[in-house]
Design a protein around this motif. Structure first.
Motif, PDB file in Angstrom:
ATOM      1  N   LEU A  22       0.833  -1.202   0.000  1.00  0.00           N
ATOM      2  CA  LEU A  22       0.000   0.000   0.000  1.00  0.00           C
ATOM      3  C   LEU A  22       0.868   1.253   0.000  1.00  0.00           C
ATOM      4  N   ALA A  23       1.881   1.275   0.838  1.00  0.00           N
ATOM      5  CA  ALA A  23       2.783   2.438   0.886  1.00  0.00           C
ATOM      6  C   ALA A  23       3.477   2.642  -0.455  1.00  0.00           C
ATOM      7  N   SER A  24       3.911   1.551  -1.071  1.00  0.00           N
ATOM      8  CA  SER A  24       4.616   1.647  -2.340  1.00  0.00           C
ATOM      9  C   SER A  24       3.715   2.149  -3.460  1.00  0.00           C
ATOM     10  N   TYR A  25       2.521   1.592  -3.568  1.00  0.00           N
ATOM     11  CA  TYR A  25       1.630   1.920  -4.678  1.00  0.00           C
ATOM     12  C   TYR A  25       0.806   3.189  -4.440  1.00  0.00           C
ATOM     13  N   VAL A  26       0.237   3.325  -3.264  1.00  0.00           N
ATOM     14  CA  VAL A  26      -0.639   4.474  -2.997  1.00  0.00           C
ATOM     15  C   VAL A  26       0.172   5.694  -2.558  1.00  0.00           C
ATOM     16  N   ASP A  27       0.955   5.528  -1.507  1.00  0.00           N
ATOM     17  CA  ASP A  27       1.772   6.653  -1.041  1.00  0.00           C
ATOM     18  C   ASP A  27       2.792   7.066  -2.094  1.00  0.00           C
ATOM     19  N   GLY A  28       3.200   6.100  -2.930  1.00  0.00           N
ATOM     20  CA  GLY A  28       4.129   6.397  -4.016  1.00  0.00           C
ATOM     21  C   GLY A  28       3.488   7.130  -5.175  1.00  0.00           C
ATOM     22  N   GLY A  29       2.162   7.316  -5.133  1.00  0.00           N
ATOM     23  CA  GLY A  29       1.469   8.090  -6.159  1.00  0.00           C
ATOM     24  C   GLY A  29       1.094   7.314  -7.407  1.00  0.00           C
ATOM     25  N   HIS A  30       1.109   5.982  -7.345  1.00  0.00           N
ATOM     26  CA  HIS A  30       0.817   5.183  -8.534  1.00  0.00           C
ATOM     27  C   HIS A  30      -0.638   4.733  -8.609  1.00  0.00           C
ATOM     28  N   ILE A  31      -1.288   4.614  -7.458  1.00  0.00           N
ATOM     29  CA  ILE A  31      -2.687   4.185  -7.387  1.00  0.00           C
ATOM     30  C   ILE A  31      -3.442   5.174  -6.507  1.00  0.00           C
ATOM     31  N   ASP A  32      -4.614   5.581  -6.958  1.00  0.00           N
ATOM     32  CA  ASP A  32      -5.459   6.467  -6.163  1.00  0.00           C
ATOM     33  C   ASP A  32      -5.935   5.727  -4.914  1.00  0.00           C
ATOM     34  N   ALA A 122       9.237 -11.538 -18.187  1.00  0.00           N
ATOM     35  CA  ALA A 122       8.367 -10.436 -18.616  1.00  0.00           C
ATOM     36  C   ALA A 122       7.691  -9.826 -17.400  1.00  0.00           C
ATOM     37  N   LEU A 123       7.335  -8.569 -17.533  1.00  0.00           N
ATOM     38  CA  LEU A 123       6.633  -7.879 -16.461  1.00  0.00           C
ATOM     39  C   LEU A 123       5.798  -6.754 -17.033  1.00  0.00           C
ATOM     40  N   THR A 124       4.814  -6.357 -16.249  1.00  0.00           N
ATOM     41  CA  THR A 124       3.990  -5.199 -16.567  1.00  0.00           C
ATOM     42  C   THR A 124       4.227  -4.163 -15.484  1.00  0.00           C
ATOM     43  N   THR A 125       4.335  -2.922 -15.887  1.00  0.00           N
ATOM     44  CA  THR A 125       4.539  -1.828 -14.944  1.00  0.00           C
ATOM     45  C   THR A 125       3.655  -0.656 -15.350  1.00  0.00           C
ATOM     46  N   MET A 126       3.607   0.327 -14.489  1.00  0.00           N
ATOM     47  CA  MET A 126       2.777   1.505 -14.765  1.00  0.00           C
ATOM     48  C   MET A 126       3.651   2.649 -15.268  1.00  0.00           C
ATOM     49  N   PRO A 127       3.096   3.555 -16.062  1.00  0.00           N
ATOM     50  CA  PRO A 127       3.887   4.674 -16.589  1.00  0.00           C
ATOM     51  C   PRO A 127       4.533   5.533 -15.497  1.00  0.00           C
ATOM     52  N   THR A 128       3.894   5.610 -14.341  1.00  0.00           N
ATOM     53  CA  THR A 128       4.416   6.465 -13.267  1.00  0.00           C
ATOM     54  C   THR A 128       5.590   5.847 -12.515  1.00  0.00           C
ATOM     55  N   MET A 129       5.854   4.585 -12.723  1.00  0.00           N
ATOM     56  CA  MET A 129       6.893   3.889 -11.954  1.00  0.00           C
ATOM     57  C   MET A 129       8.269   4.044 -12.612  1.00  0.00           C
ATOM     58  N   THR A 130       8.680   5.273 -12.814  1.00  0.00           N
ATOM     59  CA  THR A 130       9.910   5.561 -13.562  1.00  0.00           C
ATOM     60  C   THR A 130      11.172   5.060 -12.861  1.00  0.00           C
ATOM     61  N   ASP A 131      11.215   5.064 -11.535  1.00  0.00           N
ATOM     62  CA  ASP A 131      12.385   4.513 -10.841  1.00  0.00           C
ATOM     63  C   ASP A 131      12.519   3.027 -11.148  1.00  0.00           C
ATOM     64  N   ALA A 132      11.403   2.317 -11.146  1.00  0.00           N
ATOM     65  CA  ALA A 132      11.419   0.891 -11.470  1.00  0.00           C
ATOM     66  C   ALA A 132      11.857   0.678 -12.917  1.00  0.00           C
ATOM     67  N   HIS A 133      11.393   1.516 -13.828  1.00  0.00           N
ATOM     68  CA  HIS A 133      11.779   1.391 -15.240  1.00  0.00           C
ATOM     69  C   HIS A 133      13.298   1.469 -15.368  1.00  0.00           C
ATOM     70  N   ALA A 164      -6.064   2.434 -14.902  1.00  0.00           N
ATOM     71  CA  ALA A 164      -4.749   2.929 -14.508  1.00  0.00           C
ATOM     72  C   ALA A 164      -3.740   2.782 -15.638  1.00  0.00           C
ATOM     73  N   GLY A 165      -4.182   2.315 -16.783  1.00  0.00           N
ATOM     74  CA  GLY A 165      -3.279   2.065 -17.912  1.00  0.00           C
ATOM     75  C   GLY A 165      -2.946   3.311 -18.682  1.00  0.00           C
ATOM     76  N   PRO A 166      -2.142   3.180 -19.695  1.00  0.00           N
ATOM     77  CA  PRO A 166      -1.699   1.905 -20.234  1.00  0.00           C
ATOM     78  C   PRO A 166      -0.666   1.249 -19.319  1.00  0.00           C
ATOM     79  N   PHE A 167      -0.681  -0.071 -19.325  1.00  0.00           N
ATOM     80  CA  PHE A 167       0.328  -0.822 -18.595  1.00  0.00           C
ATOM     81  C   PHE A 167       1.447  -1.133 -19.573  1.00  0.00           C
ATOM     82  N   ILE A 168       2.646  -0.922 -19.113  1.00  0.00           N
ATOM     83  CA  ILE A 168       3.838  -1.013 -19.948  1.00  0.00           C
ATOM     84  C   ILE A 168       4.487  -2.381 -19.743  1.00  0.00           C
ATOM     85  N   VAL A 169       4.865  -3.023 -20.835  1.00  0.00           N
ATOM     86  CA  VAL A 169       5.474  -4.343 -20.762  1.00  0.00           C
ATOM     87  C   VAL A 169       6.973  -4.248 -21.051  1.00  0.00           C
ATOM     88  N   TYR A 170       7.734  -4.920 -20.205  1.00  0.00           N
ATOM     89  CA  TYR A 170       9.176  -5.073 -20.359  1.00  0.00           C
ATOM     90  C   TYR A 170       9.496  -6.563 -20.439  1.00  0.00           C
TER      91      TYR A 170
END
Length: 175
Positions: A22-32, A122-133, A164-170
């Motif tokens: 929850l802290a990672s996704y919500v507090d991190g600004g990735h999920i409302d 393979a993985l899916t990530t969100m556009p806002t997760m730039t540190d993870a990218h 919450a997409g588009p979801f980005i695939v790596y």
């Protein structure tokens, strides 16, 4: 990665994993915070029933987790034949930049390499997760825009507010 220990999730870890996710996704600004997905993020018991979950401990505290979802897993989203997938990689924001995500990624790569027929991760990530990218790209993952997707593509009656997409695939070849 000194001091970081990656191991299988135990029932007594559920609350810690729910809180750090929850802290990672919500507090991190990735999920409302009002998103219906918050329920999924905090329901560690359900994902543990459907998939293998790993945790990362630092100084005896659970500070990160990841869900392993190889092809055929009920939680798989993007893997195709020959790919190993993971989801919901989360590190508590208080422990960012301490090697926790890298330790979890090393465990994922080790597991994928040990499986016959697996040639990539393979993985899916969100556009806002730039540190993870940046982490994924440093590790050799390559962005595959042709495989990006939206929730509305898999959940036809989705409330547009929950898109919450588009979801980005790596993808990272293991060769």
């Amino acid at each position: 990665m000194s001091g970081i220990h990656v191991r299988a999730l135990r029932p007594e870890d559920h609350d810690a994993v729910a809180a750090l996710t929850l802290a990672s996704y919500v507090d991190g600004g990735h999920i409302d915070p009002d998103s219906a997905y918050v329920r999924t993020l905090t329901d560690v018991a359900s994902r543990a029933e459907k998939a293998e979950v790993l945790v990362a401990e630092l100084d005896g505290q659970v500070v990160g987790s990841v869900v392993l979802t190889p092809l055929g897993s009920p939680m798989a989203e993007t893997a195709v034949e020959g790919e190993y997938e993971f989801r919901m990689l989360a590190v508590h924001p208080d422990h960012h930049r301490r090697g926790v995500a890298r330790a979890l990624m090393a465990a994922i790569v080790e597991r994928a390499r040990a499986l016959p027929g697996i040639e990539a991760i393979a993985l899916t990530t969100m556009p806002t997760m730039t540190d993870a990218h940046r982490l994924y790209e440093r590790m050799g993952f390559v962005r595959l825009p042709e495989r990006d997707w939206h929730l509305r593509d898999v959940v036809p009656d989705l409330d547009p507010a929950d898109e919450a997409g588009p979801f980005i695939v790596y993808r990272m070849p293991l060769g």
